[in-house]
Design a protein around this motif. Sequence first.
Motif, PDB file in Angstrom:
ATOM      1  N   VAL A  85       3.782  13.884  -4.317  1.00  0.00           N
ATOM      2  CA  VAL A  85       5.061  13.769  -3.621  1.00  0.00           C
ATOM      3  C   VAL A  85       4.724  13.456  -2.172  1.00  0.00           C
ATOM      4  N   GLU A  86       5.243  12.328  -1.691  1.00  0.00           N
ATOM      5  CA  GLU A  86       4.911  11.866  -0.348  1.00  0.00           C
ATOM      6  C   GLU A  86       6.165  11.742   0.494  1.00  0.00           C
ATOM      7  N   GLU A  87       5.961  11.855   1.791  1.00  0.00           N
ATOM      8  CA  GLU A  87       7.073  11.572   2.693  1.00  0.00           C
ATOM      9  C   GLU A  87       7.331  10.068   2.694  1.00  0.00           C
ATOM     10  N   TRP A  88       8.558   9.682   2.943  1.00  0.00           N
ATOM     11  CA  TRP A  88       8.927   8.279   3.062  1.00  0.00           C
ATOM     12  C   TRP A  88       8.409   7.777   4.401  1.00  0.00           C
ATOM     13  N   ILE A  89       7.766   6.618   4.401  1.00  0.00           N
ATOM     14  CA  ILE A  89       7.317   6.027   5.650  1.00  0.00           C
ATOM     15  C   ILE A  89       8.019   4.689   5.850  1.00  0.00           C
ATOM     16  N   CYS A  90       8.204   4.335   7.097  1.00  0.00           N
ATOM     17  CA  CYS A  90       8.858   3.073   7.423  1.00  0.00           C
ATOM     18  C   CYS A  90       7.782   2.064   7.805  1.00  0.00           C
ATOM     19  N   GLN A  91       7.973   0.861   7.346  1.00  0.00           N
ATOM     20  CA  GLN A  91       7.023  -0.187   7.696  1.00  0.00           C
ATOM     21  C   GLN A  91       7.634  -1.093   8.758  1.00  0.00           C
ATOM     22  N   HIS A  92       6.810  -1.926   9.328  1.00  0.00           N
ATOM     23  CA  HIS A  92       7.255  -2.853  10.364  1.00  0.00           C
ATOM     24  C   HIS A  92       8.362  -3.752   9.807  1.00  0.00           C
ATOM     25  N   PRO A  93       9.391  -4.047  10.597  1.00  0.00           N
ATOM     26  CA  PRO A  93      10.513  -4.878  10.123  1.00  0.00           C
ATOM     27  C   PRO A  93      10.096  -6.244   9.566  1.00  0.00           C
ATOM     28  N   ASP A  94       9.053  -6.856  10.114  1.00  0.00           N
ATOM     29  CA  ASP A  94       8.607  -8.153   9.594  1.00  0.00           C
ATOM     30  C   ASP A  94       8.063  -8.020   8.173  1.00  0.00           C
ATOM     31  N   ILE A  95       7.316  -6.964   7.906  1.00  0.00           N
ATOM     32  CA  ILE A  95       6.799  -6.723   6.564  1.00  0.00           C
ATOM     33  C   ILE A  95       7.928  -6.274   5.640  1.00  0.00           C
ATOM     34  N   ASP A  96       8.866  -5.537   6.182  1.00  0.00           N
ATOM     35  CA  ASP A  96      10.005  -5.045   5.395  1.00  0.00           C
ATOM     36  C   ASP A  96      10.820  -6.195   4.803  1.00  0.00           C
ATOM     37  N   ARG A  97      10.802  -7.341   5.461  1.00  0.00           N
ATOM     38  CA  ARG A  97      11.548  -8.495   4.952  1.00  0.00           C
ATOM     39  C   ARG A  97      10.964  -9.028   3.650  1.00  0.00           C
ATOM     40  N   LEU A  98       9.695  -8.763   3.374  1.00  0.00           N
ATOM     41  CA  LEU A  98       9.097  -9.201   2.110  1.00  0.00           C
ATOM     42  C   LEU A  98       9.783  -8.524   0.937  1.00  0.00           C
ATOM     43  N   TYR A  99       9.933  -7.199   1.035  1.00  0.00           N
ATOM     44  CA  TYR A  99      10.656  -6.419   0.032  1.00  0.00           C
ATOM     45  C   TYR A  99      10.896  -5.037   0.619  1.00  0.00           C
ATOM     46  N   ALA A 100      12.140  -4.747   0.970  1.00  0.00           N
ATOM     47  CA  ALA A 100      12.474  -3.503   1.653  1.00  0.00           C
ATOM     48  C   ALA A 100      12.466  -2.293   0.719  1.00  0.00           C
ATOM     49  N   GLY A 101      12.398  -2.524  -0.581  1.00  0.00           N
ATOM     50  CA  GLY A 101      12.460  -1.419  -1.532  1.00  0.00           C
ATOM     51  C   GLY A 101      11.160  -0.675  -1.723  1.00  0.00           C
ATOM     52  N   ALA A 102      10.079  -1.157  -1.147  1.00  0.00           N
ATOM     53  CA  ALA A 102       8.781  -0.495  -1.300  1.00  0.00           C
ATOM     54  C   ALA A 102       7.918  -0.795  -0.080  1.00  0.00           C
ATOM     55  N   PHE A 154     -14.270  -8.502   3.711  1.00  0.00           N
ATOM     56  CA  PHE A 154     -13.799  -9.713   3.057  1.00  0.00           C
ATOM     57  C   PHE A 154     -12.556  -9.399   2.236  1.00  0.00           C
ATOM     58  N   SER A 155     -11.910 -10.401   1.792  1.00  0.00           N
ATOM     59  CA  SER A 155     -10.804 -10.309   0.854  1.00  0.00           C
ATOM     60  C   SER A 155      -9.690  -9.358   1.265  1.00  0.00           C
ATOM     61  N   PRO A 156      -9.102  -9.542   2.461  1.00  0.00           N
ATOM     62  CA  PRO A 156      -7.921  -8.736   2.754  1.00  0.00           C
ATOM     63  C   PRO A 156      -6.803  -9.143   1.796  1.00  0.00           C
ATOM     64  N   VAL A 157      -6.131  -8.156   1.235  1.00  0.00           N
ATOM     65  CA  VAL A 157      -5.105  -8.415   0.231  1.00  0.00           C
ATOM     66  C   VAL A 157      -3.817  -7.720   0.641  1.00  0.00           C
ATOM     67  N   LEU A 158      -2.735  -8.487   0.736  1.00  0.00           N
ATOM     68  CA  LEU A 158      -1.418  -7.916   0.995  1.00  0.00           C
ATOM     69  C   LEU A 158      -0.734  -7.723  -0.359  1.00  0.00           C
ATOM     70  N   SER A 159      -0.372  -6.490  -0.653  1.00  0.00           N
ATOM     71  CA  SER A 159       0.350  -6.192  -1.888  1.00  0.00           C
ATOM     72  C   SER A 159       1.760  -5.760  -1.536  1.00  0.00           C
ATOM     73  N   THR A 160       2.715  -6.369  -2.211  1.00  0.00           N
ATOM     74  CA  THR A 160       4.104  -5.999  -2.008  1.00  0.00           C
ATOM     75  C   THR A 160       4.812  -6.048  -3.347  1.00  0.00           C
ATOM     76  N   ALA A 161       5.845  -5.271  -3.473  1.00  0.00           N
ATOM     77  CA  ALA A 161       6.612  -5.242  -4.711  1.00  0.00           C
ATOM     78  C   ALA A 161       7.590  -6.411  -4.741  1.00  0.00           C
ATOM     79  N   ALA A 162       7.974  -6.806  -5.922  1.00  0.00           N
ATOM     80  CA  ALA A 162       9.008  -7.826  -6.102  1.00  0.00           C
ATOM     81  C   ALA A 162      10.292  -7.177  -6.597  1.00  0.00           C
ATOM     82  N   SER A 163      10.137  -6.009  -7.239  1.00  0.00           N
ATOM     83  CA  SER A 163      11.289  -5.222  -7.687  1.00  0.00           C
ATOM     84  C   SER A 163      10.777  -3.823  -7.991  1.00  0.00           C
ATOM     85  N   MET A 164      11.674  -2.919  -8.228  1.00  0.00           N
ATOM     86  CA  MET A 164      11.283  -1.553  -8.551  1.00  0.00           C
ATOM     87  C   MET A 164      11.528  -1.258 -10.026  1.00  0.00           C
ATOM     88  N   ASP A 165      11.300  -2.237 -10.883  1.00  0.00           N
ATOM     89  CA  ASP A 165      11.479  -2.042 -12.326  1.00  0.00           C
ATOM     90  C   ASP A 165      10.292  -1.355 -12.935  1.00  0.00           C
TER      91      ASP A 165
END
Length: 148
Positions: free
Chosen positions: A102-119, A137-148
């Motif tokens: 169980v984690e606290e909710w954290i807020c991300q930067h608004p620019d990253i939030d535009r990718l998908y605000a649900g995660a 090497f290999s920096p990887v940005l992972s973002t959700a597309a939906s919360m299904d």
Amino acid sequence: SISTLWTRAELRKKYTNKHYKAILMNKYIFAKVFSEDFGRRFYLSSVITRENFESLCGESGKVVYKPLNKGQGRGVLILKAATPGEREETFARIKSMPEGMVEEWICQHPDIDRLYAGAVSIVRFYSVCAPAGTYLFSPVLSTAASMD
């Protein structure tokens, strides 16, 4: 070059020191080992107290539940905890669920939030330590597309 889940898994399998595999494969152990860098407070659902839970709710009015045995966002729940009634219901739900974090909710930067605000999106940096030095090497940005 292209980095996929499979290629990263193969790199981890081939090059990760066996002493570190347990850390990388368990969300809770990883969070504990890297707690200073992790960026959020968390508790195991089996031992979270009402006081700990209340501290996680904070101003956001929500907490995040993550099962320990799944990955890639599967089974993650964003649970309401804004009102006393929601907190009571959410705490009871967490205590009745399989072991998780169980984690606290954290807020991300608004620019990253535009990718998908649900995660929360994450950036992972893979590194290799060799006699010649340490290489990032290999920096990887992972973002959700939906919360299904």
